[in-house]
Design an enzyme around this catalytic site. Structure first.
Site, short mmCIF file in Angstrom:
data_model
loop_
_atom_site.label_atom_id
_atom_site.label_comp_id
_atom_site.label_asym_id
_atom_site.label_seq_id
_atom_site.Cartn_x
_atom_site.Cartn_y
_atom_site.Cartn_z
N THR A 229 1.03 -1.18 0.12
CA THR A 229 0.00 0.08 0.04
C THR A 229 0.83 1.19 -0.01
O THR A 229 0.58 2.30 -0.81
CB THR A 229 -1.12 0.03 1.13
N ASN B 181 -5.94 -9.60 -7.89
CA ASN B 181 -6.20 -10.41 -6.70
C ASN B 181 -7.37 -11.23 -6.44
O ASN B 181 -7.44 -12.26 -5.62
CB ASN B 181 -5.76 -9.37 -5.30
N CYS C 132 -11.71 -7.15 3.10
CA CYS C 132 -12.03 -6.02 3.65
C CYS C 132 -11.50 -5.62 4.99
O CYS C 132 -11.61 -6.79 5.63
CB CYS C 132 -13.41 -5.87 3.18
N GLN D 139 0.45 -9.41 -6.46
CA GLN D 139 0.01 -10.89 -6.45
C GLN D 139 0.65 -11.58 -7.39
O GLN D 139 0.59 -12.78 -7.07
CB GLN D 139 -1.66 -10.73 -6.88
N1 PLP Z 1 -1.68 -4.65 -4.20
C1 PLP Z 1 -2.53 -5.76 -4.40
C2 PLP Z 1 -2.95 -6.13 -5.85
C3 PLP Z 1 -3.07 -6.50 -3.06
O1 PLP Z 1 -3.57 -7.64 -3.32
C4 PLP Z 1 -2.74 -5.80 -1.97
C5 PLP Z 1 -3.00 -6.63 -0.74
O2 PLP Z 1 -3.98 -7.33 -0.55
C6 PLP Z 1 -1.88 -4.78 -1.96
C7 PLP Z 1 -1.70 -4.10 -2.96
C8 PLP Z 1 -1.55 -4.03 -0.72
O3 PLP Z 1 -0.33 -4.68 -0.01
P1 PLP Z 1 -0.16 -4.63 1.40
O4 PLP Z 1 -1.12 -5.52 2.19
O5 PLP Z 1 1.25 -4.90 1.67
O6 PLP Z 1 -0.21 -3.06 1.91
#
Ligand code: PLP
Length: 371
Positions: free
Chosen positions: A70, A138, A311, A166
């Protein structure tokens, strides 16, 4: 004991990663300190940077550690110095929610980005732009034609970011060959600890630091480095790279599972079945069988699966991914995601599909069973 089939949400920590975290917890130094203890921490940090770089065939200096996928997405979308962001409609919320001025690129019925629409969007307005298209989704596992996106974006002078959170550890990734400017990784999706990630940036690319403070990570991300987490990320990256071939085994298990699901229910839908997908992911639905109650029933039976993205509130909501694919609400609210990983076995998949068939049978009229 729970059968864990939710690896796209998070993965069980690999033993190699656990050992690396534990060993790094015993280090005394701050990686910025010049004394021996500091240099020891710095060595662990730089070894992990090498290991993570190697997972995606990037150069060590191209890796900037962050506190997760994130944060890496936030860093690039806010810090790339662009006034316009075009992102596919099926991106994770860790992309879509970063700015409120994102232009959404539509997708087709399989969730694949519409390159014609992207070209039209790029033709409009000649401001510095960033195109953000994930490598793998994802919820469905669908792989995006990122190299085609890059070719298009280059014609219009746009930068390209791909969220590879992913895809990493599930398919081979070659950062140089993909030719994107930025790529996001997350440790907890490859058997490392949560709260650690990386933004891989092409050599010579500039980024505006979003977390101000000290000069760590070459001024791109301030804050004392999380050495245990980063060490765990590095070890997980090595193990994930070595385990890439194992995903062919998972693809067979996944395909077998889908075959049995369809054989049991004539109207069972397997999303994006005919296109390139991750080998571990399956999104399936039987119309009329609400995923919320099905997930609870399967949980009681000892199976952990999910309804698309996990979620933070723990509540199941309508998937924006399936919505963008044009899936009717009656079907998207029936969709569950099964995601296999490094701990998964054929026996677990067999047990799961039996439980799933039995639970779905309780919820659909007998007339809809396959012969
Ligand atoms: N991007 C994708 C495609 C994800 O599936 C996720 C997590 O579910 C994230 C970003 C976020 O990553 P993090 O949980 O390390 O912040």
């Amino acid at each position: 004991m729970t059968v864990y089939l939710d690896h796209n949400a998070t993965t069980p920590v690999r033993p190699e990663a656990r050992a690396a975290v534990m060993a790094a917890l015993d280090l005394e130094g701050n990686a910025s300190s010049v004394h021996q203890a500091g240099r020891n921490a710095k060595r662990v940090l730089e070894d992990a940077r090498d290991q993570v770089a190697r997972l995606v065939r990037a150069k060590s200096g191209e890796v900037t550690f962050t506190a997760g996928g994130t944060e890496a997405n936030n860093l690039v979308l806010k810090g790339a110095g662009v006034s316009r962001v075009l992102a596919s409609a099926v991106e994770h919320s860790a992309v879509l929610k970063v700015r409120d001025d994102i232009d959404l690129i539509p997708v087709d019925g399989n969730g694949i980005v519409d390159l014609g629409a992207l070209e039209q969007m790029l033709q409009q307005g000649d401001v510095p732009s960033l195109v953000s298209v994930m490598l793998a989704n994802n919820e469905t596992g669908v792989l995006q034609p990122v190299k085609d996106v890059v070719a298009l974006a280059r014609r219009y002078g746009a930068l390209v970011h791909t969220d590879a959170v992913q895809a990493a550890g599930k398919i081979d990734i070659d950062f140089k060959d993909l030719d994107v400017d930025f790529l996001t990784l997350s440790a907890h999706k490859i058997g490392g600890p949560a709260g650690v990630g990386a933004l891989v940036m092409k050599d010579g690319t500039d980024i505006q630091c979003q977390i101000a403070g000290g000069g760590q990570e070459r001024g791109r991300r301030a804050g004392t480095e999380n050495i245990p987490g980063i060490a765990g990320f590095g070890a997980a990256a090595v193990a994930a790279r070595a385990g890439l071939e194992d995903f062919a085994r998972l693809a067979q298990i996944r395909d077998g599972l889908e075959k049995k699901a369809r054989a049991a229910f004539a109207d069972c839908v397997v999303f994006a079945e005919g296109v390139n997908r991750l080998p571990n992911t399956s999104a399936i639905a039987v119309a009329g069988v609400a995923n919320e109650t099905l997930l609870m029933a399967l949980d009681l039976d000892g199976f952990a699966v999910s309804a698309g993205s996990a979620c933070s509130s723990g509540k199941v909501s309508v998937s924006h991914v399936l919505e963008a694919m044009g899936v009717a609400k009656s079907l998207s609210t029936a969709t569950i995601r099964i995601s296999l990983g490094w701990t998964s076995t054929a026996d677990e998949a067999e047990e799961f599909i039996k439980a799933w068939i039995s639970q779905v049978r309780k919820k659909v009229p007998a007339s809809e069973f396959a012969a």
